[in-house]
Every structure is written in C-alpha cells, then in structure tokens.
Design an enzyme around this catalytic site. Structure first.
Site, PDB file in Angstrom:
ATOM      1  CB  ALA A  66      -0.886  -0.017   1.232  1.00 35.13           C
ATOM      2  N   GLY A 111       0.736  -4.929   1.126  1.00 29.96           N
ATOM      3  CA  GLY A 111      -0.504  -5.025   0.346  1.00 29.96           C
ATOM      4  C   GLY A 111      -0.299  -5.708  -1.003  1.00 29.96           C
ATOM      5  CD  GLU A 114      -2.181  -7.459   3.287  1.00 26.85           C
ATOM      6  OE1 GLU A 114      -1.737  -6.315   3.049  1.00 26.85           O
ATOM      7  OE2 GLU A 114      -2.953  -7.700   4.224  1.00 26.85           O
ATOM      8  CD  GLU A 134       1.823  -5.360   5.720  1.00 31.05           C
ATOM      9  OE1 GLU A 134       2.671  -6.241   5.983  1.00 31.05           O
ATOM     10  OE2 GLU A 134       1.019  -5.459   4.789  1.00 31.05           O
TER      11      GLU A 134
HETATM   12  C1  HXC Z   1       4.997   4.386  -1.417  1.00 32.16           C
HETATM   13  C2  HXC Z   1       6.907   3.441  -2.269  1.00 32.16           C
HETATM   14  C3  HXC Z   1       6.563   2.191  -1.707  1.00 32.16           C
HETATM   15  C4  HXC Z   1       5.329   2.117  -0.974  1.00 32.16           C
HETATM   16  C5  HXC Z   1       8.446   1.992  -2.731  1.00 32.16           C
HETATM   17  N1  HXC Z   1       8.075   3.262  -2.887  1.00 32.16           N
HETATM   18  N2  HXC Z   1       7.535   1.312  -2.006  1.00 32.16           N
HETATM   19  N3  HXC Z   1       6.120   4.522  -2.129  1.00 32.16           N
HETATM   20  N4  HXC Z   1       4.594   3.236  -0.848  1.00 32.16           N
HETATM   21  N5  HXC Z   1       4.879   0.960  -0.434  1.00 32.16           N
HETATM   22  C6  HXC Z   1       8.788   4.316  -3.595  1.00 32.16           C
HETATM   23  C7  HXC Z   1      10.004   4.795  -2.835  1.00 32.16           C
HETATM   24  O1  HXC Z   1       9.627   5.745  -1.855  1.00 32.16           O
HETATM   25  C8  HXC Z   1      10.828   5.406  -3.938  1.00 32.16           C
HETATM   26  O2  HXC Z   1      10.304   6.677  -4.252  1.00 32.16           O
HETATM   27  C9  HXC Z   1      10.541   4.496  -5.121  1.00 32.16           C
HETATM   28  O3  HXC Z   1       9.311   3.801  -4.812  1.00 32.16           O
HETATM   29  C10 HXC Z   1      11.604   3.442  -5.327  1.00 32.16           C
HETATM   30  O4  HXC Z   1      11.819   2.762  -4.094  1.00 32.16           O
HETATM   31  P1  HXC Z   1      13.256   2.655  -3.380  1.00 32.16           P
HETATM   32  O5  HXC Z   1      12.990   2.438  -1.946  1.00 32.16           O
HETATM   33  O6  HXC Z   1      14.123   3.788  -3.766  1.00 32.16           O
HETATM   34  O7  HXC Z   1      13.800   1.325  -4.059  1.00 32.16           O
HETATM   35  P2  HXC Z   1      14.798   0.255  -3.431  1.00 32.16           P
HETATM   36  O8  HXC Z   1      15.909   0.922  -2.661  1.00 32.16           O
HETATM   37  O9  HXC Z   1      15.167  -0.663  -4.547  1.00 32.16           O
HETATM   38  O10 HXC Z   1      13.912  -0.552  -2.354  1.00 32.16           O
HETATM   39  C11 HXC Z   1      12.827  -1.307  -2.795  1.00 32.16           C
HETATM   40  C12 HXC Z   1      11.941  -1.716  -1.575  1.00 32.16           C
HETATM   41  C13 HXC Z   1      11.612  -0.449  -0.761  1.00 32.16           C
HETATM   42  C14 HXC Z   1      12.748  -2.703  -0.714  1.00 32.16           C
HETATM   43  C15 HXC Z   1      10.721  -2.413  -2.125  1.00 32.16           C
HETATM   44  O11 HXC Z   1      11.076   0.525  -1.661  1.00 32.16           O
HETATM   45  C16 HXC Z   1      10.609  -0.689   0.319  1.00 32.16           C
HETATM   46  O12 HXC Z   1      10.932  -1.216   1.378  1.00 32.16           O
HETATM   47  N6  HXC Z   1       9.340  -0.271   0.081  1.00 32.16           N
HETATM   48  C17 HXC Z   1       8.321  -0.328   1.096  1.00 32.16           C
HETATM   49  C18 HXC Z   1       7.790  -1.714   1.221  1.00 32.16           C
HETATM   50  C19 HXC Z   1       6.730  -1.823   2.292  1.00 32.16           C
HETATM   51  O13 HXC Z   1       6.991  -1.494   3.470  1.00 32.16           O
HETATM   52  N7  HXC Z   1       5.486  -2.234   1.924  1.00 32.16           N
HETATM   53  C20 HXC Z   1       4.401  -2.357   2.865  1.00 32.16           C
HETATM   54  C21 HXC Z   1       3.628  -1.073   2.891  1.00 32.16           C
HETATM   55  S1  HXC Z   1       2.338  -1.109   4.099  1.00 32.16           S
HETATM   56  P3  HXC Z   1      11.275   7.952  -4.461  1.00 32.16           P
HETATM   57  O14 HXC Z   1      10.309   9.074  -4.710  1.00 32.16           O
HETATM   58  O15 HXC Z   1      12.094   8.079  -3.241  1.00 32.16           O
HETATM   59  O16 HXC Z   1      12.080   7.568  -5.676  1.00 32.16           O
HETATM   60  C22 HXC Z   1       1.121  -2.021   3.395  1.00 32.16           C
HETATM   61  C23 HXC Z   1      -0.119  -2.130   4.203  1.00 32.16           C
HETATM   62  C24 HXC Z   1      -1.225  -2.841   3.499  1.00 32.16           C
HETATM   63  O17 HXC Z   1       1.229  -2.539   2.336  1.00 32.16           O
HETATM   64  C25 HXC Z   1      -2.564  -2.705   4.208  1.00 32.16           C
HETATM   65  C26 HXC Z   1      -3.135  -1.351   4.138  1.00 32.16           C
HETATM   66  C27 HXC Z   1      -4.492  -1.250   4.741  1.00 32.16           C
END
Ligand code: HXC
Length: 260
Positions: A66, A111, A114, A134
């Site tokens: 998400a 997400g 999921e 998460e």
């Molecule tokens: C918003 C995201 C994102 C996310 C990546 N980006 N994941 N933006 N939400 N979930 C964005 C980054 O901010 C970045 O933007 C660009 O995508 C590229 O990501 P990087 O981090 O620079 O890439 P990298 O170093 O290769 O790392 C990849 C990654 C990392 C390991 C996947 O991006 C990461 O950990 N992402 C978050 C993963 C996560 O925590 N997902 C769960 C979310 S909570 P910029 O602008 O800086 O270039 C969830 C809850 C669900 O899903 C239920 C809700 C009700």
C-alpha cells in the site's frame, strides 16, 4: 482527469491486468485500487476472457505494498476506509468467475503480497521478493494478510512471516506453499498465458463453480463445505457445457465449450 495506473487488455482468451505506477514500485493508493476494481469488472463481463493474469509494470515490482505516503496522516476512520477499499477490491478477485493468476516479477510486499494472496495461483520469477513488512511501519497487514496467509501456509509460518517482516526469495516462498512455481523471468508471462489457455480449454462454468466451491467452502466446517460443493456440482447438470463435455468424451473428440 486522473492518470491511468491500471489497464485491462485481452489476447485470445487471456486477460491481463497491469498495475503501472513504477515510480512508486506500483504501490496501491486509493486511485490504483479503484482502477483495479474497474478492470476486474471489465474482465468479469468480457465474455471472450477465460482467465486473468495480474501483474506489475516496470520490471522491478509486482506491487511494493500500500502507498505509505498516502497512509501517513490518515486518522483511524480514513485508515478503515482505505482498508475496506482494498479488502473489497481483493474480494472481487476471489469472487471473479474466472481464474486470476498473480505473475510476480520483483517485489510483492505488504498489500502487494496480500493482493497476490487473493489470486487463485501465484507464479514468480527467481528475483522476486515476497513479505509482509507492515510491522516495520508500526502497522499490520490490512488487506487480509493475517487471514489469507495463515489459511494458506498455516498459523505458525504466518506468524513468522508477519512478526519478523522479513522478505523471502521466490524459492523460499515456493517451499512455504505460497508460490506454485518459480519461472525464469523471460518465460514468466508465457507460462501464465499457457496456464490460462490450458484452463480455458476446460468448461468455463465448471471452472467457475470449482473456484466458488473452494473459495466459499474451505473456511467452513467440512459438512458445510461439502454442501456447497454438492450444490455447485448439481448446478452444472443441464448446462450445454456438461452435455458437450460428456458427449465429446463418448464420441472420442475434444469438447467445444460455450460457457453456457
Ligand atoms: C509508497 C513506495 C513504496 C510504498 C516503494 N516506494 N515502495 N512509495 N509506498 N509501499 C517508492 C520509494 O519511496 C521510492 O520513491 C521508489 O518507490 C523506489 O523505491 P526505493 O525504496 O528507492 O527502491 P529500493 O531501494 O530498490 O527498495 C525497494 C523496496 C523499498 C525494498 C521495495 O522501496 C521498500 O521497502 N518499500 C516499502 C515496502 C513496504 O513497506 N510495503 C508495505 C507497505 S504497508 P522515491 O520518490 O524516493 O524515488 C502495506 C499495508 C497494506 O502494504 C494494508 C493497508 C491497509
């Protein structure tokens, strides 16, 4: 006009829904979820489509979760609304009358994982990374992860995955029973297309009823699940597909199903 982030296309009987927001690794914000929901409706009502591949564009991610930026300032009621939007969209996948395959080529996190869990099968390329990170953000899976993951891989494995927030490679996810096959990146989409084409040669009404029986029945007590299977089984008798399938067998030819 908002940007288009999700598209539906069809080639033969194979529908493809692509999430295309690579600058945020295809992260799911409300707009993406609404567009995904719309594409699922298109696939449902496209009579030529006999199965759907769900994938992410950009070559780096299926869906990295998400959208964290859009969740940062949400008060509880808005957080709930967002979770409910995701939950109802994922439920559409489970309720779709056609198989939906997740083709994972890269990150499928939070997400995004999921979303894959709501699909009927998951195929992944070797570079894929799956996980529920998460808890690292101070939240828990909110698009059904605690429930679907535990049902798929068992409670203890789900606890390990969710409590640690660890990422797993495709082979490990396959060993957990989360991924059905690990397929070389260059062959992944063809593999998924092949699977839909193969299923597409079966009776579409039968496939729909089998999906329904599995999805609606397996969380119930066995006798209730068996009752659902019995009704689903019965509903196929008298359809032209049932007559065609059985007649074709007796005439030693391939069946030509119409989905009627
Ligand atoms: C918003 C995201 C994102 C996310 C990546 N980006 N994941 N933006 N939400 N979930 C964005 C980054 O901010 C970045 O933007 C660009 O995508 C590229 O990501 P990087 O981090 O620079 O890439 P990298 O170093 O290769 O790392 C990849 C990654 C990392 C390991 C996947 O991006 C990461 O950990 N992402 C978050 C993963 C996560 O925590 N997902 C769960 C979310 S909570 P910029 O602008 O800086 O270039 C969830 C809850 C669900 O899903 C239920 C809700 C009700």
């Amino acid at each position: 006009m908002s940007e288009t982030y999700v598209t539906y296309s069809r080639d033969g009987v194979v529908g493809t829904i692509t999430i295309d927001r690579p600058r945020a690794l295809n992260a799911l914000n409300p707009e993406v979820l609404v567009q995904l929901s719309q594409c699922l409706k298109e696939a449902e009502f496209d009579r030529e489509c006999l199965g759907v591949i769900l994938t992410g564009a950009g070559g780096k991610a299926f869906v990295a979760g998400a959208d964290i930026a859009s969740m940062l300032d949400l008060p509880p009621a808005e957080g709930l609304r967002f979770a409910e939007l995701g939950l109802s969209t994922l439920q559409q996948i489970e309720d779709l009358s056609k198989p939906v395959i997740a083709a994972i080529n890269g990150f499928a996190l939070g997400g995004g994982m999921e979303l894959a869990l709501a699909c009927d099968m998951i195929y992944a390329s070797p570079k894929s990374k799956l996980g529920q990170p998460e808890v690292k953000l101070g939240i828990i899976p909110g698009f059904g992860g605690t429930q679907r993951l535990a049902r798929l891989v068992g409670k203890n494995r789900a606890r390990e995955i969710i409590f640690t927030g660890d990422m797993y490679d495709a082979q490990t996810a396959a060993a957990f029973g989360l991924v059905q096959a690990v397929v070389p990146e260059a062959e992944l989409m063809d593999y998924c297309r092949g699977m839909i084409n193969k299923i597409g040669r079966m009776g579409p009404l039968a496939v729909a009823q089998a999906k329904r029986a599995i999805n609606k029945g397996t969380d119930l007590a066995l006798d209730s699940g068996l009752a659902i299977e019995k009704l689903a089984f019965m509903s196929l008798f008298g359809t032209s597909d049932q007559r065609e399938g059985m007649t074709a067998f007796l005439e030693k030819r391939n069946a030509v199903f119409k989905g009627e």
